[in-house]
Design a protein around this motif. Structure first.
Motif, PDB file in Angstrom:
ATOM      1  N   ASP A  60       0.809  -1.224   0.000  1.00  0.00           N
ATOM      2  CA  ASP A  60       0.000   0.000   0.000  1.00  0.00           C
ATOM      3  C   ASP A  60       0.841   1.273   0.000  1.00  0.00           C
ATOM      4  OD1 ASP A  60      -2.508   1.297   0.058  1.00  0.00           O
ATOM      5  OD2 ASP A  60      -2.342   1.600   2.222  1.00  0.00           O
ATOM      6  N   ASN A  62       2.064   2.619   2.426  1.00  0.00           N
ATOM      7  CA  ASN A  62       1.651   3.421   3.577  1.00  0.00           C
ATOM      8  C   ASN A  62       1.571   2.519   4.810  1.00  0.00           C
ATOM      9  OD1 ASN A  62       0.329   4.920   5.564  1.00  0.00           O
ATOM     10  ND2 ASN A  62      -0.993   5.962   4.099  1.00  0.00           N
ATOM     11  N   ASN A  63       2.479   2.749   5.747  1.00  0.00           N
ATOM     12  CA  ASN A  63       2.471   1.962   6.985  1.00  0.00           C
ATOM     13  C   ASN A  63       2.334   2.859   8.218  1.00  0.00           C
ATOM     14  OD1 ASN A  63       4.950   3.208   7.095  1.00  0.00           O
ATOM     15  ND2 ASN A  63       6.155   1.335   6.870  1.00  0.00           N
ATOM     16  N   ASN A 111      -6.350  10.729  10.044  1.00  0.00           N
ATOM     17  CA  ASN A 111      -6.476  10.107   8.725  1.00  0.00           C
ATOM     18  C   ASN A 111      -5.093   9.612   8.295  1.00  0.00           C
ATOM     19  OD1 ASN A 111      -7.043   9.280   6.146  1.00  0.00           O
ATOM     20  ND2 ASN A 111      -7.434  11.333   5.328  1.00  0.00           N
ATOM     21  N   VAL A 112      -4.860   8.329   8.459  1.00  0.00           N
ATOM     22  CA  VAL A 112      -3.532   7.779   8.155  1.00  0.00           C
ATOM     23  C   VAL A 112      -3.276   7.697   6.653  1.00  0.00           C
ATOM     24  CG1 VAL A 112      -3.378   6.482  10.306  1.00  0.00           C
ATOM     25  CG2 VAL A 112      -4.405   5.410   8.284  1.00  0.00           C
ATOM     26  N   ASP A 113      -4.310   7.890   5.847  1.00  0.00           N
ATOM     27  CA  ASP A 113      -4.136   7.839   4.393  1.00  0.00           C
ATOM     28  C   ASP A 113      -3.606   9.154   3.826  1.00  0.00           C
ATOM     29  OD1 ASP A 113      -5.074   5.199   4.143  1.00  0.00           O
ATOM     30  OD2 ASP A 113      -7.151   5.892   4.246  1.00  0.00           O
ATOM     31  N   ASP A 114      -3.720  10.216   4.601  1.00  0.00           N
ATOM     32  CA  ASP A 114      -3.241  11.526   4.154  1.00  0.00           C
ATOM     33  C   ASP A 114      -1.797  11.711   4.627  1.00  0.00           C
ATOM     34  OD1 ASP A 114      -2.829  14.097   3.355  1.00  0.00           O
ATOM     35  OD2 ASP A 114      -4.553  14.953   4.418  1.00  0.00           O
ATOM     36  N   VAL A 115      -0.872  11.239   3.827  1.00  0.00           N
ATOM     37  CA  VAL A 115       0.542  11.252   4.219  1.00  0.00           C
ATOM     38  C   VAL A 115       1.061  12.676   4.390  1.00  0.00           C
ATOM     39  CG1 VAL A 115       2.874  10.542   3.557  1.00  0.00           C
ATOM     40  CG2 VAL A 115       0.914   9.063   3.036  1.00  0.00           C
TER      41      VAL A 115
END
Length: 214
Positions: A60, A62-63, A111-115
């Motif tokens: 992904d 993204n970790n 929001n962990v998806d918004d790096v």
């Protein structure tokens, strides 16, 4: 070979040390006391998180969610250890509970998806909590003029130094994640060195405890 490539190769040292520590702990498990068994379990948790981080990065890219998992693992393990050895159990327990609540609340809100916008403070809170426990035990030992066992004195100082560094390191986390600067790579390398040094210390303590109780 670039500095970035060297830095990437350095990241493989930690899982190697963790595997080594886990094997030693497994060999001496029946001879370890409770605290060292908990440290052994901690190494297992760290290895699982390390491997999960690599898998998530590949799948992904993204970790970031694992920052919360690491923080929770650190807090639970060291709250338990300090709770066992300190006389100020209520204070340690309260610190641990507050830390867990903070992690849970921030995880829900982040929001962990918004790096680009990612900035979590639960790891800072966890590091501060463990540093506080370490100082609490240190002052308790000095106040009561009752020295800690040598192994725990060493462990306590290792925790104090490592998590104090973590406390400082994790404050500008968003900058460290998103900026592609040579200085940032140096900081990450420094963290890697601190990390595998800490794992090495824990492995050494587990090995010594197993040998002593042989």
């Amino acid at each position: 070979m670039s500095f970035q490539q060297y830095a990437e190769y350095l990241t493989y040292i930690s899982p190697i040390i963790l595997c080594f520590g886990i094997i030693i702990g497994a060999l001496y498990f029946n001879k370890l006391d409770k605290i060292h068994r908990v440290l052994w379990a901690y190494l297992i948790g760290c290895l699982i998180i390390d491997l999960s981080s690599r898998i998530l990065s590949q799948l992904d890219n993204n970790n970031l969610v694992l920052f919360f998992v690491v923080g929770l693992l650190d807090l639970l393990i060291f709250t338990y250890i300090y709770y066992k050895v300190t006389k100020r159990k209520l204070i340690v327990l309260l610190i641990g509970i507050i830390g867990v609540i903070f992690i849970a609340v921030e995880l829900i809100q982040t929001n962990v998806d918004d790096v680009q916008a990612f900035q979590e403070y639960s790891s800072v809170v966890v590091s501060f909590s463990i540093v506080s426990m370490s100082i609490l035990l240190l002052t308790e030992s000095l106040t009561h003029a009752k020295p800690m066992p040598q192994y725990f004195s060493f462990l306590n100082m290792a925790c104090l130094v490592f998590f104090a560094f973590q406390l400082i390191f994790l404050l500008p986390l968003n900058f460290l994640i998103n900026e592609d600067l040579m200085a940032v790579y140096f900081i990450w390398v420094l963290r890697i060195i601190f990390l595998f040094t800490f794992y090495s210390i824990l492995t050494s303590l587990i090995w010594k405890n197993g040998k002593i109780l042989k």
